[in-house]
Design a protein around this motif. Structure first.
Motif, PDB file in Angstrom:
ATOM      1  N   VAL A 324       0.879  -1.169   0.000  1.00  0.00           N
ATOM      2  CA  VAL A 324       0.000   0.000   0.000  1.00  0.00           C
ATOM      3  C   VAL A 324       0.920   1.223   0.000  1.00  0.00           C
ATOM      4  CG1 VAL A 324      -1.810   1.290   1.192  1.00  0.00           C
ATOM      5  CG2 VAL A 324      -1.859  -1.212   1.179  1.00  0.00           C
ATOM      6  N   THR A 325       0.746   2.095  -1.007  1.00  0.00           N
ATOM      7  CA  THR A 325       1.719   3.168  -1.218  1.00  0.00           C
ATOM      8  C   THR A 325       1.102   4.545  -1.002  1.00  0.00           C
ATOM      9  OG1 THR A 325       1.163   3.353  -3.560  1.00  0.00           O
ATOM     10  CG2 THR A 325       2.883   1.784  -2.987  1.00  0.00           C
ATOM     11  N   ARG A 326       1.980   5.542  -0.807  1.00  0.00           N
ATOM     12  CA  ARG A 326       1.627   6.966  -0.814  1.00  0.00           C
ATOM     13  C   ARG A 326       0.483   7.305   0.151  1.00  0.00           C
ATOM     14  NH1 ARG A 326       3.691   6.210  -6.224  1.00  0.00           N
ATOM     15  NH2 ARG A 326       5.767   7.091  -6.079  1.00  0.00           N
ATOM     16  N   TYR A 327       0.820   7.190   1.422  1.00  0.00           N
ATOM     17  CA  TYR A 327      -0.120   7.546   2.499  1.00  0.00           C
ATOM     18  C   TYR A 327      -0.168   9.067   2.667  1.00  0.00           C
ATOM     19  CZ  TYR A 327      -0.160   2.675   4.160  1.00  0.00           C
ATOM     20  OH  TYR A 327      -0.326   1.324   4.272  1.00  0.00           O
ATOM     21  N   PRO A 328      -1.260   9.566   3.247  1.00  0.00           N
ATOM     22  CA  PRO A 328      -1.303  10.994   3.595  1.00  0.00           C
ATOM     23  C   PRO A 328      -0.186  11.300   4.595  1.00  0.00           C
ATOM     24  CG  PRO A 328      -3.457   9.959   3.918  1.00  0.00           C
ATOM     25  CD  PRO A 328      -2.505   8.865   3.618  1.00  0.00           C
ATOM     26  N   SER A 329       0.434  12.446   4.442  1.00  0.00           N
ATOM     27  CA  SER A 329       1.600  12.743   5.297  1.00  0.00           C
ATOM     28  C   SER A 329       1.206  12.811   6.776  1.00  0.00           C
ATOM     29  CB  SER A 329       2.281  14.027   4.848  1.00  0.00           C
ATOM     30  OG  SER A 329       1.428  15.120   5.097  1.00  0.00           O
ATOM     31  N   GLU A 330      -0.038  13.259   7.090  1.00  0.00           N
ATOM     32  CA  GLU A 330      -0.422  13.362   8.521  1.00  0.00           C
ATOM     33  C   GLU A 330      -0.410  12.011   9.226  1.00  0.00           C
ATOM     34  OE1 GLU A 330      -1.893  14.909   5.570  1.00  0.00           O
ATOM     35  OE2 GLU A 330      -3.797  14.162   6.358  1.00  0.00           O
ATOM     36  N   LEU A 331      -0.541  10.926   8.456  1.00  0.00           N
ATOM     37  CA  LEU A 331      -0.588   9.609   9.102  1.00  0.00           C
ATOM     38  C   LEU A 331       0.805   9.065   9.376  1.00  0.00           C
ATOM     39  CD1 LEU A 331      -3.368   7.685   7.124  1.00  0.00           C
ATOM     40  CD2 LEU A 331      -3.515   8.756   9.380  1.00  0.00           C
ATOM     41  N   LYS A 332       1.815   9.703   8.807  1.00  0.00           N
ATOM     42  CA  LYS A 332       3.139   9.095   8.845  1.00  0.00           C
ATOM     43  C   LYS A 332       4.159   9.983   9.549  1.00  0.00           C
ATOM     44  CE  LYS A 332       2.300   5.165   6.731  1.00  0.00           C
ATOM     45  NZ  LYS A 332       2.409   3.891   7.472  1.00  0.00           N
ATOM     46  N   ALA A 333       5.328   9.420   9.798  1.00  0.00           N
ATOM     47  CA  ALA A 333       6.353  10.091  10.603  1.00  0.00           C
ATOM     48  C   ALA A 333       6.925  11.315   9.879  1.00  0.00           C
ATOM     49  CB  ALA A 333       7.468   9.105  10.946  1.00  0.00           C
ATOM     50  N   PHE A 334       7.548  12.192  10.676  1.00  0.00           N
ATOM     51  CA  PHE A 334       8.008  13.494  10.168  1.00  0.00           C
ATOM     52  C   PHE A 334       9.103  13.401   9.108  1.00  0.00           C
ATOM     53  CE2 PHE A 334      10.910  12.502  13.640  1.00  0.00           C
ATOM     54  CZ  PHE A 334      12.129  12.852  13.084  1.00  0.00           C
ATOM     55  N   TYR A 335       9.848  12.289   9.113  1.00  0.00           N
ATOM     56  CA  TYR A 335      11.041  12.211   8.255  1.00  0.00           C
ATOM     57  C   TYR A 335      10.727  11.753   6.831  1.00  0.00           C
ATOM     58  CZ  TYR A 335      10.305   7.501  10.041  1.00  0.00           C
ATOM     59  OH  TYR A 335       9.720   6.307  10.405  1.00  0.00           O
ATOM     60  N   MET A 336       9.449  11.529   6.520  1.00  0.00           N
ATOM     61  CA  MET A 336       9.142  10.983   5.192  1.00  0.00           C
ATOM     62  C   MET A 336       9.084  12.073   4.120  1.00  0.00           C
ATOM     63  SD  MET A 336       6.512   7.891   5.908  1.00  0.00           S
ATOM     64  CE  MET A 336       6.892   6.624   7.150  1.00  0.00           C
ATOM     65  N   LEU A 337       9.535  11.724   2.920  1.00  0.00           N
ATOM     66  CA  LEU A 337       9.609  12.650   1.791  1.00  0.00           C
ATOM     67  C   LEU A 337       8.240  12.866   1.169  1.00  0.00           C
ATOM     68  CD1 LEU A 337      11.646  14.096  -0.236  1.00  0.00           C
ATOM     69  CD2 LEU A 337      11.517  11.972  -1.568  1.00  0.00           C
ATOM     70  N   ARG A 338       7.892  14.142   0.896  1.00  0.00           N
ATOM     71  CA  ARG A 338       6.653  14.444   0.173  1.00  0.00           C
ATOM     72  C   ARG A 338       6.703  13.837  -1.225  1.00  0.00           C
ATOM     73  NH1 ARG A 338       2.883  18.124   2.716  1.00  0.00           N
ATOM     74  NH2 ARG A 338       3.635  17.825   4.824  1.00  0.00           N
ATOM     75  N   SER A 339       5.576  13.312  -1.717  1.00  0.00           N
ATOM     76  CA  SER A 339       5.543  12.797  -3.084  1.00  0.00           C
ATOM     77  C   SER A 339       5.747  13.963  -4.039  1.00  0.00           C
ATOM     78  CB  SER A 339       4.194  12.139  -3.383  1.00  0.00           C
ATOM     79  OG  SER A 339       3.917  11.156  -2.426  1.00  0.00           O
ATOM     80  N   PRO A 340       6.608  13.798  -5.033  1.00  0.00           N
ATOM     81  CA  PRO A 340       6.881  14.904  -5.957  1.00  0.00           C
ATOM     82  C   PRO A 340       5.600  15.416  -6.636  1.00  0.00           C
ATOM     83  CG  PRO A 340       8.370  13.052  -6.374  1.00  0.00           C
ATOM     84  CD  PRO A 340       7.415  12.601  -5.315  1.00  0.00           C
ATOM     85  N   GLY A 341       4.674  14.520  -6.992  1.00  0.00           N
ATOM     86  CA  GLY A 341       3.496  14.956  -7.738  1.00  0.00           C
ATOM     87  C   GLY A 341       2.294  15.319  -6.883  1.00  0.00           C
ATOM     88  N   ASP A 342       2.370  15.117  -5.570  1.00  0.00           N
ATOM     89  CA  ASP A 342       1.185  15.296  -4.736  1.00  0.00           C
ATOM     90  C   ASP A 342       1.600  15.733  -3.327  1.00  0.00           C
ATOM     91  OD1 ASP A 342      -1.136  15.163  -3.268  1.00  0.00           O
ATOM     92  OD2 ASP A 342      -1.712  13.154  -3.957  1.00  0.00           O
ATOM     93  N   PRO A 343       1.361  16.999  -2.977  1.00  0.00           N
ATOM     94  CA  PRO A 343       1.818  17.496  -1.676  1.00  0.00           C
ATOM     95  C   PRO A 343       1.098  16.852  -0.492  1.00  0.00           C
ATOM     96  CG  PRO A 343       0.432  19.139  -2.787  1.00  0.00           C
ATOM     97  CD  PRO A 343       0.643  18.023  -3.766  1.00  0.00           C
ATOM     98  N   ARG A 344      -0.043  16.171  -0.755  1.00  0.00           N
ATOM     99  CA  ARG A 344      -0.777  15.564   0.367  1.00  0.00           C
ATOM    100  C   ARG A 344      -0.156  14.262   0.849  1.00  0.00           C
ATOM    101  NH1 ARG A 344      -6.608  14.358  -1.580  1.00  0.00           N
ATOM    102  NH2 ARG A 344      -5.304  13.374  -3.162  1.00  0.00           N
TER     103      ARG A 344
END
Ligand code: 4AD
Ligand code: MG
Length: 436
Positions: A324-344
């Motif tokens: 399962v890929t590309r979770y919303p950033s609020e659900l994940k830890a602070f150190y994860m990289l934003r997806s280049p195509g989708d800021p969410r």
């Protein structure tokens, strides 16, 4: 027998094709015992297996026979005897003892059929002698060996990060805090930040360490202490990371199916099932997972966490693990990289084991930019000052990198088809207990 040097045979030797008629010298523990018609029937156990042993008074002598009669379950003995074919015995063999020495007759063994789960957990130090546990922990050892073997093949270097730390990496609420000479200390939840530091000189590193989670979740898949294998790779994007994980899982499953087929079969897992798991594994974006779950009647929407029930629903019919890929950033830890195509969303993936087992791997690309990292640390309510040393890594030759952690007990839980994850670790730590 005492004082005479002998080379002892493994118990499994009695089951060799050419063993009938041979004299063996064995030592081990009494697994079962019964007497009938003046003959004692023992089952002897060592690390290689079990074999039935018949002990007759006229063969071993009065004193040895009397001593043998007093041996309890799990008492320890040494004996010599001849292997005979016996179609009634399990395995078709028995050993007819002609010498027997009791090492420790033992007290009555407290573990027998139909005891409560609580009692068995209290007596865990003895319960682990049971055959199911023997199979599980041998399998676990093969699993760890296969992971390490894979890392050697892929030129990933093993390093030794600390367990006692001054900050909580995955989130303060779930960290065990302790008194470190008057200052706060924590038990490590992940070695990731230290692996990231070691990546700059070594590029490809991994560690196997205990991780601690102070979660009060009483589920079948949470421990408060577990064995965490973590990998960190320089110059790696999400696709390369997922391909690495696929190769790794495939290698470990195939190796374990070849090296521990009997243990797997005894645990109800046909080894062929594992050998048949081949990459690529299916991939589902978090967004699509939410849509699928909502269609199936789950009350979830964008932003909902995927818990035990949701992961179970996603993987129950599957035979292959699922990313399962590309979770919303609020659900994940602070150190994860934003997806280049989708800021969410973040460049992250969880690998879910099939058959309902759910998350076994948490993976992500790491944020490389100092400013965005500081922003994320603030956004989760933490103080960038507590991460000063980690932020230094973004000040001196920051490069794209990615990594993941796999819970070894979760992995074995799936392979060994255990009901509860605690039965994949000899001395489980859960919210309810930390002894024995
Ligand atoms: O998803 P998690 O929390 O990820 C991390 O800790 C990352 N920092 C790892 C990394 O990228 N280096 O944990 C990783 C894995 C989970 O997928 C799960 O298999 C296992 O650790 N795990 C647990 N296993 C047993 N009991 C628990 N309470 C667990 N929490 C996580
Ligand atoms: Mg996770």
């Amino acid at each position: 027998m005492a004082g005479v040097p002998v080379a002892y045979d493994p118990v499994a030797r009695a089951h060799d094709a050419d063993a009938v008629g041979r004299q063996l010298h064995l030592r081990g523990w009494v697994h079962r015992s019964r007497s009938s018609g003046g003959i004692l029937f023992l089952t002897l156990r060592d690390r290689t297996g079990t074999v039935p042993v018949t002990v007759r008074r006229d063969a071993v002598g009065d004193a040895a026979f009397a001593a043998a009669e007093r041996v309890q379950i799990e008492g320890s003995v040494r004996l010599s005897g001849t292997v005979a074919a016996d179609p009634r015995a399990p395995g078709g063999r028995e050993v007819r003892a002609d010498r027997l020495e009791v090492i420790d007759p033992g007290e009555p063994f407290p573990i027998f059929k139909d005891q409560t789960e609580e009692f068995l957990l209290d007596k865990r130090h003895l319960a682990i002698r049971g055959q199911e546990f023997v199979h599980v922990f041998r399998l676990k050892a093969e699993v760890l060996a296969a992971f390490r073997d894979f890392m050697v093949r892929e030129s990933v270097m093993e390093v030794t990060p600390p367990i006692l730390t001054g900050n909580a990496a995955e989130g303060g609420a779930e960290a065990f805090q302790l008194d470190y000479f008057g200052r706060p200390g924590y038990l490590s939840q992940t070695a990731q930040l230290y692996l990231e530091a070691m990546l700059f000189p070594h590029e490809r590193v991994y560690a196997v360490t205990p991780s601690f989670r102070a979660e009060k979740s009483r589920t079948r898949r949470h421990l408060t202490e577990y064995t965490h294998l973590e990998v960190e790779l320089a110059w790696c994007d999400l696709d390369e990371l997922l391909a690495f994980i696929e190769r790794m899982v495939e290698h470990v499953l195939r190796t374990v199916a070849a090296r521990a087929p009997a243990d797997l079969a005894a645990l109800g897992r046909p080894p062929e099932e594992l050998a048949a798991v081949r990459a690529p594994f299916p991939r589902l974006s978090y967004g699509d997972a939410i849509d699928r779950l909502a269609r199936d009647g789950f009350g979830v929407r964008w932003g909902s966490d995927l818990g035990t029930a949701e992961e179970r629903a996603l993987t129950l019919p599957e035979r292959l693990p699922l990313f399962v890929t590309r979770y919303p950033s609020e659900l994940k830890a602070f150190y994860m990289l934003r997806s280049p195509g989708d800021p969410r969303t973040v460049e992250a993936a969880d690998l879910l084991a099939p058959e309902g087992y759910g998350e076994i791997v948490g993976a992500s690309c790491r944020e490389t930019d100092l400013g965005r990292l500081v922003e994320r640390i603030r956004a989760v309510g933490a103080d960038p000052k507590d991460y000063e040393w980690y932020l230094d890594l973004r000040r001196h030759g920051s490069v794209p990198h990615a990594g993941f952690g796999i819970g070894i007990e979760r992995f074995v839980w799936w392979l060994a088809r255990r009901e509860h994850i605690r039965d994949t670790t000899p001395f489980p730590r859960t919210p309810a207990r930390h002894t024995p």
